[in-house]
Scaffold this motif. Structure first.
Motif, PDB file in Angstrom:
ATOM      1  N   GLY A  93     -22.950  -3.483 -45.084  1.00 46.94           N
ATOM      2  CA  GLY A  93     -22.463  -3.147 -43.740  1.00 46.94           C
ATOM      3  C   GLY A  93     -23.460  -2.363 -42.911  1.00 46.94           C
ATOM      4  O   GLY A  93     -23.147  -1.947 -41.791  1.00 46.94           O
ATOM      5  N   ASP A  96     -24.447  -3.318 -39.317  1.00 42.00           N
ATOM      6  CA  ASP A  96     -23.641  -2.860 -38.180  1.00 42.00           C
ATOM      7  C   ASP A  96     -24.427  -1.863 -37.328  1.00 42.00           C
ATOM      8  O   ASP A  96     -24.304  -1.847 -36.108  1.00 42.00           O
ATOM      9  CB  ASP A  96     -22.355  -2.177 -38.675  1.00 42.00           C
ATOM     10  CG  ASP A  96     -21.391  -3.184 -39.295  1.00 42.00           C
ATOM     11  OD1 ASP A  96     -21.681  -4.396 -39.238  1.00 42.00           O
ATOM     12  OD2 ASP A  96     -20.359  -2.757 -39.832  1.00 42.00           O
ATOM     13  N   TYR A  97     -25.213  -1.035 -37.998  1.00 42.43           N
ATOM     14  CA  TYR A  97     -26.029  -0.074 -37.252  1.00 42.43           C
ATOM     15  C   TYR A  97     -27.094  -0.805 -36.424  1.00 42.43           C
ATOM     16  O   TYR A  97     -27.338  -0.463 -35.277  1.00 42.43           O
ATOM     17  CB  TYR A  97     -26.731   0.900 -38.206  1.00 42.43           C
ATOM     18  CG  TYR A  97     -25.848   2.028 -38.681  1.00 42.43           C
ATOM     19  CD1 TYR A  97     -25.249   2.901 -37.784  1.00 42.43           C
ATOM     20  CD2 TYR A  97     -25.621   2.228 -40.035  1.00 42.43           C
ATOM     21  CE1 TYR A  97     -24.449   3.937 -38.219  1.00 42.43           C
ATOM     22  CE2 TYR A  97     -24.819   3.273 -40.476  1.00 42.43           C
ATOM     23  CZ  TYR A  97     -24.235   4.123 -39.560  1.00 42.43           C
ATOM     24  OH  TYR A  97     -23.443   5.150 -39.981  1.00 42.43           O
ATOM     25  N   ILE A  99     -27.075  -3.774 -35.222  1.00 40.71           N
ATOM     26  CA  ILE A  99     -26.484  -4.532 -34.112  1.00 40.71           C
ATOM     27  C   ILE A  99     -26.061  -3.616 -32.959  1.00 40.71           C
ATOM     28  O   ILE A  99     -25.972  -4.050 -31.824  1.00 40.71           O
ATOM     29  CB  ILE A  99     -25.274  -5.325 -34.670  1.00 40.71           C
ATOM     30  CG1 ILE A  99     -25.248  -6.730 -34.128  1.00 40.71           C
ATOM     31  CG2 ILE A  99     -23.973  -4.707 -34.392  1.00 40.71           C
ATOM     32  CD1 ILE A  99     -24.200  -7.587 -34.834  1.00 40.71           C
ATOM     33  N   SER A 100     -25.804  -2.349 -33.282  1.00 40.31           N
ATOM     34  CA  SER A 100     -25.317  -1.454 -32.232  1.00 40.31           C
ATOM     35  C   SER A 100     -26.443  -0.700 -31.531  1.00 40.31           C
ATOM     36  O   SER A 100     -26.192   0.138 -30.674  1.00 40.31           O
ATOM     37  CB  SER A 100     -24.309  -0.456 -32.825  1.00 40.31           C
ATOM     38  OG  SER A 100     -24.965   0.387 -33.746  1.00 40.31           O
ATOM     39  N   LYS A 101     -27.680  -1.011 -31.882  1.00 41.97           N
ATOM     40  CA  LYS A 101     -28.796  -0.281 -31.277  1.00 41.97           C
ATOM     41  C   LYS A 101     -29.338  -0.997 -30.038  1.00 41.97           C
ATOM     42  O   LYS A 101     -29.275  -2.235 -29.969  1.00 41.97           O
ATOM     43  CB  LYS A 101     -29.919  -0.103 -32.300  1.00 41.97           C
ATOM     44  CG  LYS A 101     -29.536   0.894 -33.383  1.00 41.97           C
ATOM     45  CD  LYS A 101     -30.720   1.263 -34.228  1.00 41.97           C
ATOM     46  CE  LYS A 101     -30.306   2.088 -35.426  1.00 41.97           C
ATOM     47  NZ  LYS A 101     -29.644   3.339 -35.077  1.00 41.97           N
ATOM     48  N   LEU A 103     -31.771  -2.495 -28.892  1.00 47.49           N
ATOM     49  CA  LEU A 103     -33.014  -3.202 -29.196  1.00 47.49           C
ATOM     50  C   LEU A 103     -32.601  -4.561 -29.766  1.00 47.49           C
ATOM     51  O   LEU A 103     -31.556  -4.662 -30.403  1.00 47.49           O
ATOM     52  CB  LEU A 103     -33.793  -2.423 -30.260  1.00 47.49           C
ATOM     53  CG  LEU A 103     -35.261  -2.756 -30.429  1.00 47.49           C
ATOM     54  CD1 LEU A 103     -36.071  -2.049 -29.345  1.00 47.49           C
ATOM     55  CD2 LEU A 103     -35.778  -2.291 -31.792  1.00 47.49           C
ATOM     56  N   LEU A 253     -24.436 -14.275 -34.223  1.00 45.48           N
ATOM     57  CA  LEU A 253     -24.085 -12.897 -33.846  1.00 45.48           C
ATOM     58  C   LEU A 253     -22.692 -12.836 -33.239  1.00 45.48           C
ATOM     59  O   LEU A 253     -21.945 -11.882 -33.453  1.00 45.48           O
ATOM     60  CB  LEU A 253     -25.086 -12.381 -32.813  1.00 45.48           C
ATOM     61  CG  LEU A 253     -26.321 -11.666 -33.304  1.00 45.48           C
ATOM     62  CD1 LEU A 253     -27.072 -11.064 -32.123  1.00 45.48           C
ATOM     63  CD2 LEU A 253     -25.988 -10.554 -34.289  1.00 45.48           C
ATOM     64  N   LYS A 254     -22.354 -13.871 -32.487  1.00 45.96           N
ATOM     65  CA  LYS A 254     -21.051 -13.914 -31.830  1.00 45.96           C
ATOM     66  C   LYS A 254     -19.923 -14.024 -32.875  1.00 45.96           C
ATOM     67  O   LYS A 254     -18.838 -13.518 -32.680  1.00 45.96           O
ATOM     68  CB  LYS A 254     -21.007 -15.108 -30.879  1.00 45.96           C
ATOM     69  CG  LYS A 254     -20.109 -14.905 -29.710  1.00 45.96           C
ATOM     70  CD  LYS A 254     -20.335 -15.965 -28.665  1.00 45.96           C
ATOM     71  CE  LYS A 254     -19.360 -15.738 -27.515  1.00 45.96           C
ATOM     72  NZ  LYS A 254     -19.546 -16.625 -26.410  1.00 45.96           N
ATOM     73  N   TYR A 256     -20.227 -12.935 -36.052  1.00 47.26           N
ATOM     74  CA  TYR A 256     -20.435 -11.967 -37.133  1.00 47.26           C
ATOM     75  C   TYR A 256     -19.129 -11.225 -37.420  1.00 47.26           C
ATOM     76  O   TYR A 256     -18.476 -10.729 -36.504  1.00 47.26           O
ATOM     77  CB  TYR A 256     -21.536 -10.982 -36.717  1.00 47.26           C
ATOM     78  CG  TYR A 256     -21.749  -9.844 -37.669  1.00 47.26           C
ATOM     79  CD1 TYR A 256     -22.140 -10.086 -38.980  1.00 47.26           C
ATOM     80  CD2 TYR A 256     -21.579  -8.521 -37.264  1.00 47.26           C
ATOM     81  CE1 TYR A 256     -22.344  -9.030 -39.865  1.00 47.26           C
ATOM     82  CE2 TYR A 256     -21.795  -7.471 -38.134  1.00 47.26           C
ATOM     83  CZ  TYR A 256     -22.168  -7.735 -39.423  1.00 47.26           C
ATOM     84  OH  TYR A 256     -22.365  -6.694 -40.284  1.00 47.26           O
ATOM     85  N   SER A 257     -18.755 -11.183 -38.695  1.00 41.17           N
ATOM     86  CA  SER A 257     -17.455 -10.566 -38.998  1.00 41.17           C
ATOM     87  C   SER A 257     -17.606  -9.211 -39.686  1.00 41.17           C
ATOM     88  O   SER A 257     -16.601  -8.558 -39.962  1.00 41.17           O
ATOM     89  CB  SER A 257     -16.618 -11.496 -39.862  1.00 41.17           C
ATOM     90  OG  SER A 257     -17.292 -11.759 -41.062  1.00 41.17           O
ATOM     91  N   SER A 258     -18.823  -8.805 -40.007  1.00 47.43           N
ATOM     92  CA  SER A 258     -19.111  -7.490 -40.593  1.00 47.43           C
ATOM     93  C   SER A 258     -18.469  -7.338 -41.976  1.00 47.43           C
ATOM     94  O   SER A 258     -17.442  -7.936 -42.257  1.00 47.43           O
ATOM     95  CB  SER A 258     -18.610  -6.376 -39.665  1.00 47.43           C
ATOM     96  OG  SER A 258     -18.844  -5.119 -40.232  1.00 47.43           O
ATOM     97  N   ALA A 259     -19.116  -6.539 -42.781  1.00 43.83           N
ATOM     98  CA  ALA A 259     -18.556  -6.289 -44.119  1.00 43.83           C
ATOM     99  C   ALA A 259     -17.372  -5.357 -43.967  1.00 43.83           C
ATOM    100  O   ALA A 259     -17.318  -4.549 -43.064  1.00 43.83           O
ATOM    101  CB  ALA A 259     -19.607  -5.657 -45.006  1.00 43.83           C
TER     102      ALA A 259
ATOM    103  N   LEU B  73     -18.268  -6.285 -33.289  1.00 43.82           N
ATOM    104  CA  LEU B  73     -17.414  -7.468 -33.422  1.00 43.82           C
ATOM    105  C   LEU B  73     -16.947  -7.961 -32.061  1.00 43.82           C
ATOM    106  O   LEU B  73     -16.688  -7.148 -31.158  1.00 43.82           O
ATOM    107  CB  LEU B  73     -16.181  -7.132 -34.259  1.00 43.82           C
ATOM    108  CG  LEU B  73     -16.388  -6.750 -35.720  1.00 43.82           C
ATOM    109  CD1 LEU B  73     -15.043  -6.386 -36.345  1.00 43.82           C
ATOM    110  CD2 LEU B  73     -17.039  -7.873 -36.489  1.00 43.82           C
ATOM    111  N   TYR B  74     -16.851  -9.273 -31.960  1.00 47.98           N
ATOM    112  CA  TYR B  74     -16.228  -9.868 -30.777  1.00 47.98           C
ATOM    113  C   TYR B  74     -14.716  -9.890 -31.020  1.00 47.98           C
ATOM    114  O   TYR B  74     -14.281 -10.261 -32.097  1.00 47.98           O
ATOM    115  CB  TYR B  74     -16.707 -11.315 -30.600  1.00 47.98           C
ATOM    116  CG  TYR B  74     -17.919 -11.475 -29.730  1.00 47.98           C
ATOM    117  CD1 TYR B  74     -19.149 -10.982 -30.138  1.00 47.98           C
ATOM    118  CD2 TYR B  74     -17.845 -12.138 -28.511  1.00 47.98           C
ATOM    119  CE1 TYR B  74     -20.277 -11.140 -29.342  1.00 47.98           C
ATOM    120  CE2 TYR B  74     -18.963 -12.301 -27.708  1.00 47.98           C
ATOM    121  CZ  TYR B  74     -20.175 -11.798 -28.129  1.00 47.98           C
ATOM    122  OH  TYR B  74     -21.282 -11.951 -27.342  1.00 47.98           O
ATOM    123  N   LYS B 105     -21.615   3.987 -44.900  1.00 50.00           N
ATOM    124  CA  LYS B 105     -22.826   3.198 -44.645  1.00 50.00           C
ATOM    125  C   LYS B 105     -23.943   4.117 -44.195  1.00 50.00           C
ATOM    126  O   LYS B 105     -23.679   5.247 -43.803  1.00 50.00           O
ATOM    127  CB  LYS B 105     -22.521   2.145 -43.576  1.00 50.00           C
ATOM    128  CG  LYS B 105     -21.564   1.097 -44.116  1.00 50.00           C
ATOM    129  CD  LYS B 105     -20.809   0.377 -43.074  1.00 50.00           C
ATOM    130  CE  LYS B 105     -19.700  -0.415 -43.766  1.00 50.00           C
ATOM    131  NZ  LYS B 105     -18.854  -1.119 -42.846  1.00 50.00           N
TER     132      LYS B 105
END
Lengths: 261, 331
Positions: A93, A96-97, A99-101, A103, A253-254, A256-259, B73-74, B105
């Motif tokens: 997971g 997740d970090y 993806i939230s940056k 950049l 990416l759209k 992506y369901s994340s762990a 997440l979308y 995490k």
């Protein structure tokens, strides 16, 4: 662009420090790479001690194919080593970090661990290439030399595309970076001129899984053996392949369901 | 409003996986797709500087909501705006204004000292040198981690690592902070340190914070407002004190006696929750608590000490969950 360079520079510093703190692991890896290179060079020498040519190519022409293939493979590994860490990042997971940056997340994923051991390897490879080229009995054409880096760049983009497809599949399936191993394993086939294989195999590896375009076309350009038609095919394939891989990543990416937490 | 959520839903798709090798082989050819509604049309708003607790059992949809608000997440449907941005558009202008910390995490590089990861975040968030120095010094001092900045992350304790995770997340001074189980796995002292820091940071910087935690102490200590979610639906959104008053209309009297007493001596004062000859816990109506305590003290019982306490908030929440969904719970 400046921001990306600064981030990459810091990633490179961190990667180097990380290598130095895991000396045995990376030392063994580097040693393995040298052994593989030497073994393959010896194999070429052994083959040419029994025959004058291979599929119509002279010894030094074959060496150009071999070194070009090794160079592209090394460039890909040096730049995109992050792909091998990606599965764990997704599973734990930690992606997740990323993806939230603020950049490009693909940039962060692929360039996370710039590999300087591979970069070191590039220098002797280029020196060998010059040496082999100087031994060729061909008319010196500066145009060919100029086209060579252009085709190396196209190959690099194709390799980048394969890495992008690999990380997208990992993101979707949360399974191993298996797709990249298809590239790594088939790279072995591309160490020799494509003409050593039958016509159907050549077609498959040119138009379906384009390792011949990636690894053999730059060598053919340097040797003055690539037709204009095939050069244009390579150009078109690069744009389609690389562009398609970026599109795939965006779609991934759209979805992506994340762990799970 | 800093955070606005309207009818937000998220449905996960996954595949059925039966146990056994033959089921695995069959799964290569055909897999049954299943759907799980993790979040169901939830709506809420959070104002600037609020520190809101997001409570719910495992799988209730807390983390999924946090991940949608972070743009990870979308959503399947619905709308959300954080600082005027739609999170899942993943605009850099938004990403520079929020931070996410997940207790389970990590974003720090395992083999290197945390300082290297801080510098990496400085470059990613384009924090000017002077501002970086100032923010870093502030955070390091507040969290008391000066001595561990040059220690490899893998050598740090969980509590020290969480402090470093917080520094990494806050170096760019986010306006919104999402905290997902920041104290999970920490010992009580480390939990308190993190809680004190979050409280201080929220007060000093007016940062809007949405916190999920399994530890009721976190919520009790930090949050005036709580949102309770179960099975993807919001069951309560409002003041924590009102929640306790409404669902725990009683207080607890903890009485210690100088010598053993009989249960029959004290059950006239209220409902006996726990009984040991020298220690008793009574449950009494909230309004009557003081009077009952006074009565006990003026009785001939050998009282050594008496304490009027609030009911444990985790009991309240457990009671709400065990009652199931009830629309009357909405504040």
């Amino acid at each position: 662009m400046k921001k990306y360079f600064r981030v990459w520079k810091q990633l490179a510093v961190m990667a180097s420090e990380s290598y130095m703190s895991n000396r045995i692991e990376y030392g063994s890896y580097f040693l393995g790479k040298i052994i593989r290179f030497c073994f393959l060079m010896l194999m070429i020498a052994a083959i040419f001690s029994h025959t004058g040519n291979m599929a119509g190519y002279t010894k030094y022409q074959v060496i150009i194919f071999f070194l070009t293939s090794f160079l592209i493979d090394t460039l890909g590994q040096a730049a995109f080593r992050g792909v091998y860490l990606f599965r764990e990042d997704v599973r734990q997971g930690n992606f997740d970090y990323t993806i939230s940056k603020p950049l490009n997340s693909l940039f962060l994923v692929l360039s996370r661990l710039p590999d300087f051991l591979d970069v070191i390897f590039i220098f002797p490879l280029v020196a060998f290439l010059f040496y082999a080229f100087s031994k060729l009995d061909i008319f010196y054409n500066p145009q060919l030399l100029a086209y060579y880096p252009v085709f190396l760049m196209l190959s690099f983009l194709m390799v980048a595309g394969i890495h992008v497809i690999s990380v997208t599949l990992t993101m979707w399936t949360m399974e191993s970076e298996s797709f990249i191993w298809v590239l790594r394993n088939t790279t072995f086939l591309s160490l020799f001129p494509p003409e050593v294989y039958s016509g159907s195999i050549q077609l498959f590896f040119t138009f379906v899984f384009p390792i011949i375009v990636i690894f053999a076309f730059p060598a053919k350009v340097l040797l003055g053996l690539l037709t204009l038609k095939m050069a244009l095919v390579a150009l078109a394939m690069t744009f389609v392949f690389f562009g398609g891989s970026l599109l795939l990543w965006k779609t991934g990416l759209k979805h992506y369901s994340s762990a799970s937490s | 409003m800093i955070i606005q959520v309207k009818n937000l839903s998220k449905t996960y798709e996954y595949y059925k996986k039966a146990p056994g090798i033959w089921a695995s082989v069959a799964g290569l050819f055909h897999r049954e797709k299943l759907y799980k509604k993790a979040v169901k049309e939830i709506s809420f708003e959070i104002g600037e500087g609020e520190l809101v607790g997001f409570l719910g059992p495992n799988g209730a949809g807390k983390t999924t909501t946090l991940k949608m608000l972070s743009g990870i997440l979308y959503p399947t449907s619905g709308e959300a705006k954080v600082l005027g941005h739609t999170p899942w558009k993943r605009e850099a202008a938004y990403q520079k204004q929020f931070a996410l910390v997940m207790g389970q995490k990590n974003q720090l590089w395992w083999d290197l000292p945390a300082m290297e990861s801080f510098i990496l975040n400085k470059e990613i968030y384009e924090v000017p040198d002077a501002e970086f120095e100032k923010n870093l010094n502030e955070l390091v001092e507040l969290l008391d981690i000066k001595d561990i900045l040059d220690v490899q992350v893998r050598k740090l304790s969980l509590g020290q690592r969480m402090k470093c995770e917080l520094v990494a997340a806050l170096l760019h001074k986010p306006k919104v902070l999402f905290l997902d189980e920041p104290t999970i796995g920490l010992d009580v002292v480390a939990q308190k340190n993190i809680r004190d820091f979050v409280k201080h940071y929220n007060r000093e910087n007016k940062t809007t914070i949405l916190l999920t935690s399994h530890y009721m102490e976190d919520v009790k200590d930090l949050c005036k407002r709580v949102i309770i979610i179960e099975d993807g639906e919001i069951m309560y959104d409002g003041d924590l004190v009102k929640l306790i008053e409404k669902y725990a209309p009683y207080k607890v009297l903890k009485i210690t006696f100088e010598r053993d007493v009989e249960k029959s001596d004290i059950d006239r004062f209220g409902e006996v929750m726990e009984f040991e000859p020298g220690n008793v816990i009574l449950r009494v109506d909230r309004e009557k608590a003081k009077n009952v305590a006074r009565e006990i003290l003026s009785s001939d019982l050998p009282v050594d000490d008496i304490l009027i306490d609030e009911v444990d908030i985790s009991d309240v929440v457990r009671k709400i969950f065990s009652n199931g969904k009830d629309n009357s719970l909405k504040a």
